[in-house]
Scaffold this motif. Structure first.
Motif, mmCIF file in Angstrom:
data_model
loop_
_atom_site.group_PDB
_atom_site.id
_atom_site.type_symbol
_atom_site.label_atom_id
_atom_site.label_comp_id
_atom_site.label_asym_id
_atom_site.label_seq_id
_atom_site.Cartn_x
_atom_site.Cartn_y
_atom_site.Cartn_z
ATOM 1 N N GLN A 109 0.800 -1.225 0.000
ATOM 2 C CA GLN A 109 0.000 0.000 0.000
ATOM 3 C C GLN A 109 0.836 1.280 0.000
ATOM 4 O OE1 GLN A 109 -3.972 -0.197 2.445
ATOM 5 N NE2 GLN A 109 -2.529 -1.644 3.360
ATOM 6 N N PRO A 110 1.912 1.377 0.793
ATOM 7 C CA PRO A 110 2.677 2.623 0.771
ATOM 8 C C PRO A 110 3.297 2.925 -0.591
ATOM 9 C CG PRO A 110 3.197 1.345 2.734
ATOM 10 C CD PRO A 110 2.406 0.453 1.834
ATOM 11 N N PHE A 111 3.630 1.888 -1.345
ATOM 12 C CA PHE A 111 4.279 2.088 -2.637
ATOM 13 C C PHE A 111 3.271 2.377 -3.743
ATOM 14 C CE2 PHE A 111 7.110 -0.559 -0.115
ATOM 15 C CZ PHE A 111 8.348 0.024 -0.328
ATOM 16 N N MET A 112 2.184 1.635 -3.759
ATOM 17 C CA MET A 112 1.179 1.759 -4.820
ATOM 18 C C MET A 112 -0.208 1.860 -4.201
ATOM 19 S SD MET A 112 2.697 -0.941 -7.634
ATOM 20 C CE MET A 112 2.772 -2.342 -6.489
ATOM 21 N N PRO B 286 -8.339 -6.673 -13.990
ATOM 22 C CA PRO B 286 -6.876 -6.547 -14.117
ATOM 23 C C PRO B 286 -6.350 -5.348 -13.325
ATOM 24 C CG PRO B 286 -7.889 -6.949 -16.254
ATOM 25 C CD PRO B 286 -9.019 -6.673 -15.306
ATOM 26 N N LEU B 287 -5.178 -5.532 -12.718
ATOM 27 C CA LEU B 287 -4.574 -4.473 -11.906
ATOM 28 C C LEU B 287 -3.569 -3.641 -12.693
ATOM 29 C CD1 LEU B 287 -3.907 -6.592 -8.690
ATOM 30 C CD2 LEU B 287 -5.720 -4.885 -9.000
ATOM 31 N N PHE B 288 -2.818 -4.300 -13.555
ATOM 32 C CA PHE B 288 -1.743 -3.621 -14.280
ATOM 33 C C PHE B 288 -1.859 -3.936 -15.771
ATOM 34 C CE2 PHE B 288 -0.079 -4.653 -10.060
ATOM 35 C CZ PHE B 288 0.283 -3.396 -9.603
ATOM 36 N N ALA C 258 -5.337 -0.476 -3.158
ATOM 37 C CA ALA C 258 -6.706 -0.293 -2.663
ATOM 38 C C ALA C 258 -7.685 -1.077 -3.531
ATOM 39 C CB ALA C 258 -7.069 1.187 -2.647
ATOM 40 N N LYS C 259 -7.434 -1.080 -4.853
ATOM 41 C CA LYS C 259 -8.291 -1.855 -5.760
ATOM 42 C C LYS C 259 -8.155 -3.347 -5.484
ATOM 43 C CE LYS C 259 -8.072 1.501 -9.555
ATOM 44 N NZ LYS C 259 -7.558 1.759 -10.928
ATOM 45 N N LEU C 260 -6.930 -3.806 -5.241
ATOM 46 C CA LEU C 260 -6.737 -5.221 -4.959
ATOM 47 C C LEU C 260 -7.389 -5.608 -3.627
ATOM 48 C CD1 LEU C 260 -5.619 -7.996 -5.494
ATOM 49 C CD2 LEU C 260 -3.373 -7.221 -4.703
ATOM 50 N N LEU C 261 -7.238 -4.777 -2.618
ATOM 51 C CA LEU C 261 -7.878 -5.071 -1.336
ATOM 52 C C LEU C 261 -9.400 -5.085 -1.470
ATOM 53 C CD1 LEU C 261 -5.461 -3.003 0.909
ATOM 54 C CD2 LEU C 261 -5.823 -5.485 1.060
ATOM 55 N N GLN D 187 -10.975 -6.072 -4.189
ATOM 56 C CA GLN D 187 -11.269 -7.338 -4.842
ATOM 57 C C GLN D 187 -11.113 -8.517 -3.876
ATOM 58 O OE1 GLN D 187 -9.420 -7.940 -8.718
ATOM 59 N NE2 GLN D 187 -9.333 -5.730 -9.085
ATOM 60 N N LEU D 188 -10.235 -8.356 -2.888
ATOM 61 C CA LEU D 188 -10.036 -9.408 -1.891
ATOM 62 C C LEU D 188 -11.096 -9.380 -0.783
ATOM 63 C CD1 LEU D 188 -6.177 -9.089 -1.521
ATOM 64 C CD2 LEU D 188 -7.387 -11.011 -2.580
ATOM 65 N N GLY D 189 -11.936 -8.346 -0.797
ATOM 66 C CA GLY D 189 -12.986 -8.244 0.207
ATOM 67 C C GLY D 189 -12.505 -7.765 1.565
ATOM 68 N N VAL D 190 -11.351 -7.095 1.598
ATOM 69 C CA VAL D 190 -10.805 -6.614 2.868
ATOM 70 C C VAL D 190 -11.427 -5.263 3.200
ATOM 71 C CG1 VAL D 190 -8.713 -6.005 4.138
ATOM 72 C CG2 VAL D 190 -8.629 -7.803 2.385
ATOM 73 N N PRO D 191 -12.151 -5.145 4.310
ATOM 74 C CA PRO D 191 -12.783 -3.860 4.637
ATOM 75 C C PRO D 191 -11.740 -2.796 4.974
ATOM 76 C CG PRO D 191 -13.057 -5.413 6.450
ATOM 77 C CD PRO D 191 -12.433 -6.185 5.327
ATOM 78 N N GLU D 192 -12.144 -1.539 4.865
ATOM 79 C CA GLU D 192 -11.239 -0.412 5.098
ATOM 80 C C GLU D 192 -10.563 -0.502 6.460
ATOM 81 O OE1 GLU D 192 -10.318 2.150 3.264
ATOM 82 O OE2 GLU D 192 -11.610 1.939 1.502
#
Length: 515
Positions: free
Chosen positions: A465-468, A506-508, A473-476, A478-483
């Protein structure tokens, strides 16, 4: 009062304040990016963070640039400072403060520091004559100069001129031994180690007293009690750090934030931050910062960057062409922070396509697509760790700690290397265990493998997260990880099975080599 020895005390991270005689370039973005990544990481740890950047708006060079532009100096600095605020937005920097040295609060801090130094007998009035580089706002000794075609040049390449004028002086010569003790008692005060050695050698060679005022121009902070002088731009500029921390107006804030945990600077301004600045502070009875980290310079496709060559790298144009997160990733992945590095389009494309799109992006898409098709789009329950899973799971467990250790030393490239090594292991894991084949032969094991892969992606997304920040945030998502579960501490709490996951995207995007 926070415990200064606690690893979880409030954290104050700074960039240098950028000189407003021109538009921002890749070097400005690079320094601020490092500070931003460290600030974001500290927040993931749960720490209270103050990340500061800003602009340095006084001095002879700015006065001249404003005159050349046909503008009033304040109007000129208002305009150019805005470019740096815009860059922070474009690059996704999470700075908590933006300071300008033309602010009234900063002028009050400069005056307060000056008066403290004067009261302590650290300032006296004399006159200065010597070789001065307007571009660097610095004096140089004769042994530091080179001469070409009758013109003398500073080590930076700036031309110098002989200057003689009345000046107030700071008794820097009296601080050599105390500075050397500071470096000895705090081996990580200056990083990387090669820069530390340079500074120690310079101090051991002997320090003269430092001219800290000017009478030859007016665009600066007036010296208290003597309006004929304005403060030397470096005394003015360096004071920004304590201004923003609350000095002298807000003692509670100053106690909370000072001393700064780290000043990120370019190697060309290390001397000012590692010698002058701690001497000023200690002479005023204030604590020096905990660390000064001096990074290297970029070249462009093997060439030194210069206006005359027309190869200055515009970070905004890079973001427009390649996207923000691939640029953020590449700048801290490609070169060890602290060393010089070369910006290469081919290298950027290779990192994007090989590590981001193939290694990480493809892993996420394969895993989440398999969950969609084979698990009705629901997250499998937390899984048993079998013997064949042990090495992979252990690598995931230690990854956040390894990243933290690397970031504590500002080894950004090694932090990313560790993450990518773990992502490659995850790709090996999915290939070996082939969950697409397990649906027919061992559906219970398929669920375990997919859950382990999902957990792996959660770890990767969290520590990246700190780098990208945008892409992770988009991947999290998609993973269903709440804020509320995206910090490092939340990784120890598994997500519940049965969680409905959104369809993957797709992410990249891959970049064509000829782009």
């Amino acid at each position: 009062m926070p415990d200064p020895a606690s690893p979880w005390r409030p954290c104050f991270i700074t960039t240098p304040i950028y000189y407003v005689n021109d538009r921002p370039h890749i070097g400005h973005a690079y320094t601020s990016l490092a500070a931003d990544v460290l600030a974001r990481w500290r927040r993931l740890e749960g720490r209270d963070v103050f990340f500061l950047t800003g602009t340095d708006e006084h001095g002879q060079k700015v006065e001249k640039a404003a005159k050349d532009a046909g503008m009033d100096p304040q109007d000129f600095t208002d305009q150019v400072s805005q470019h740096f605020r815009d860059l922070a937005v474009t690059m996704g920097f999470s700075n908590d403060g933006f300071i300008r040295t033309t602010e009234d609060r900063h002028k009050r801090a400069c005056a307060a520091l000056w008066e403290k130094l004067a009261a302590n007998g650290e300032i006296y009035l004399g006159h200065y004559e010597g070789w001065y580089a307007v571009r660097d706002e610095a004096f140089y000794g004769p042994d530091e100069l080179t001469e070409r075609d009758g013109v003398k040049y500073a080590p930076s390449g700036a031309p110098v001129e002989w200057v003689r004028e009345p000046s107030y002086f700071f008794r820097l010569s009296a601080w050599a031994d105390r500075l050397l003790k500071l470096y000895e008692d705090n081996p990580d005060f200056i990083l990387p180690a090669s820069r530390r050695n340079e500074v120690i050698a310079f101090v051991k060679a002997g320090l003269g007293d430092l001219s800290i005022s000017r009478t030859s121009f007016r665009w600066g902070v007036p010296v208290p009690g003597d309006d004929a002088h304005v403060m030397y731009v470096w005394l003015d500029a360096l004071t920004n750090y304590i201004t923003a921390a609350g000095y002298p107006d807000d003692p509670a804030a100053f106690e909370k934030w000072w001393p700064a945990d780290i000043h990120f600077v370019g190697k060309d301004i290390l001397r000012f931050h590692a010698i002058y600045w701690p001497a000023f502070l200690m002479a005023a009875g204030l604590a020096p910062p905990k660390r000064v980290f001096a990074h290297g310079w970029w070249t462009n496709e093997g060439q030194k960057i210069s206006k005359s060559l027309g190869n200055v790298i515009d970070p905004v144009a890079l973001v427009d062409e390649f996207g923000l997160d691939p640029i953020r990733y590449f700048l801290l992945r490609e070169v060890p922070f602290g060393q010089d590095g070369d910006f290469s389009r081919a290298a950027l494309i290779a990192r994007n396509n090989g590590e981001l799109a193939d290694t990480l992006g493809n892993l996420a898409n394969r895993t989440l697509s398999l969950i969609q098709r084979n698990c009705e789009g629901r997250l499998p329950p937390p899984a048993t760790v079998r013997d064949t899973d042990q090495l992979f799971i252990q690598e995931l467990k230690v990854l956040p700690t390894e990243v933290r250790v690397r970031l504590d030393s500002q080894e950004f490239h090694l932090a990313l290397d560790a993450i990518m090594a773990a992502a490659r292991s995850a790709n090996g894991y999915i290939t070996v265990h082939a969950p697409w084949a397990l649906k027919k032969t061992d559906p219970a094991r398929m669920l375990e493998v997919l859950r382990h892969l999902h957990d792996a992606l959660r770890v990767f997304a969290t520590v990246l997260q700190p780098f990208m920040p945008t892409t992770m945030a988009k991947l999290l998502d998609q993973l269903g990880v709440p804020e509320e579960a995206r910090g490092l501490g939340a990784l120890s709490t598994p997500l519940p099975g049965g969680l409905v996951l959104p369809p993957p995207a797709p992410l990249f995007a891959k970049i064509e080599a000829g782009a």
